[in-house]
Design an enzyme around this catalytic site. Structure first.
Site, PDB file in Angstrom:
ATOM      1  CG  HIS A   1      69.192 -14.478  45.263  1.00  0.00           C
ATOM      2  ND1 HIS A   1      70.369 -14.122  44.636  1.00  0.00           N
ATOM      3  CD2 HIS A   1      68.282 -14.666  44.266  1.00  0.00           C
ATOM      4  CE1 HIS A   1      70.175 -14.094  43.324  1.00  0.00           C
ATOM      5  NE2 HIS A   1      68.926 -14.427  43.072  1.00  0.00           N
TER       6      HIS A   1
ATOM      7  CG  HIS B   1      67.944 -18.633  41.309  1.00  0.00           C
ATOM      8  ND1 HIS B   1      68.954 -18.413  40.394  1.00  0.00           N
ATOM      9  CD2 HIS B   1      67.418 -17.401  41.568  1.00  0.00           C
ATOM     10  CE1 HIS B   1      69.045 -17.122  40.125  1.00  0.00           C
ATOM     11  NE2 HIS B   1      68.109 -16.486  40.814  1.00  0.00           N
ATOM     12  CD  GLU B   2      64.283 -16.185  43.624  1.00  0.00           C
ATOM     13  OE1 GLU B   2      64.604 -15.294  44.440  1.00  0.00           O
ATOM     14  OE2 GLU B   2      64.359 -16.022  42.392  1.00  0.00           O
TER      15      GLU B   2
ATOM     16  CD  GLU C   1      69.262 -12.931  39.598  1.00  0.00           C
ATOM     17  OE1 GLU C   1      68.868 -14.115  39.450  1.00  0.00           O
ATOM     18  OE2 GLU C   1      68.818 -12.192  40.495  1.00  0.00           O
TER      19      GLU C   1
END
Length: 299
Positions: A146, A142-143, A215
């Site tokens: 980004h 997920h990070e 997100e």
């Protein structure tokens, strides 16, 4: 196009471009009006605004890491975390970022940096202690999503422009107005703070809208990359549950960095307050991951 294996998101790209354009336009109009009103202070305004912007862009990763207490660690110091980062980077075909750990019981993670070569991915000790390896992989994916989508840099710049409007206003108030004996000074003293408040409010709402969408985009990209939406859903549920047991004082200290965290330190709840939140609700995120699980099951 994103040059890695993370799923591209045209919706995110469009929102980033529109947000940056609107905030940039807002900022240019604001600075132009301020310079017109404060003719004598314009050199100071331009120099300080320029220096602050450059410093924020070039050193954003270090500023964020330092502010959140992140410490870069070697593979020998944190073999499990490095192993997870290595696996996700190999899956995504992207350069390995610097790896850091923040000594905090608040279970969270963040990534920061203006590009893939200047990226830091950080997990807190609270997160590492609570998650299983597959759950941690989902959070790290997920990070890194980004970073791959470049929305970390966009959020840094977008957030900073609103803050900069307030800084410039203070410069004008304390450096220009007080020495100005023009009869219109009283009107200016009233107008500038009002304009600044409007600029900040619009910037705030635009960045919050972008933050919530990014997100969801990162959740989707991470789930598709790892092929295990359920692991990310489990991590989200576990983090949200454990967050309730963290002392409120600790959560309030972490709250200013919510826009960069995997999960908000303090939830805004529902209704109007959700408009001010940096993250979509847990239910929204879990619902999306449930749909991705069904999609993957059909292939």
């Amino acid at each position: 196009m994103v040059r890695n294996r993370f799923a591209a998101d045209r919706g995110l790209t469009t929102r980033m471009v529109v947000t940056m354009f609107l905030i940039g336009l807002l900022y240019v109009v604001f600075v132009g009006a301020l310079l017109a009103l404060l003719r004598g202070a314009w050199p100071m305004i331009l120099v300080i605004a320029g220096l602050l912007f450059v410093a924020q862009f070039w050193f954003s990763d270090r500023i964020a890491a330092f502010s959140m207490g992140a410490r870069e660690v070697t593979a020998e110091e944190a073999p499990e975390l490095h192993g997870v980062v290595d696996r996700i980077c190999a899956l995504a075909d992207m350069p390995k970022p610097k790896v850091a750990i923040a000594d905090s019981d608040v279970p969270n993670a963040f990534a920061t940096g203006r590009n893939q070569k200047n990226t830091v991915v950080c997990a807190t000790t609270g997160l590492l202690r609570r998650l299983e390896p597959d759950e941690l992989e989902g959070v790290i994916a997920h990070e890194l999503s980004h970073v791959a989508h470049k929305d970390v840099a966009v959020m840094t710049i977008a957030s900073f422009l609103g803050i900069l409007a307030g800084v410039i206003t203070r410069i004008g108030l304390y450096g220009g107005f007080r020495r100005n004996r023009d009869p219109n000074t009283a009107l200016i003293v009233i107008l500038i703070p009002l304009v600044s408040a409007v600029v900040y409010a619009i910037s705030f709402l635009l960045t919050r809208m972008l933050s919530r969408y990014r997100e969801l985009s990162a959740d989707r990209s991470a789930a598709l990359l790892t092929g295990r939406p359920s692991s990310l859903a489990s991590a989200l549920t576990k983090v949200s549950g454990h967050m309730a047991a963290i002392p409120t004082e600790d959560l309030r200290k972490a709250q200013p960095f919510n826009a960069f965290y995997f999960a908000p330190a303090l939830s805004a709840g529902v209704g109007f307050s959700q408009l001010l939140s940096t993250h979509p609700t847990l239910d929204e995120r879990l619902e999306q991951l449930g749909r991705i699980t069904l999609e993957l099951g059909r292939h």
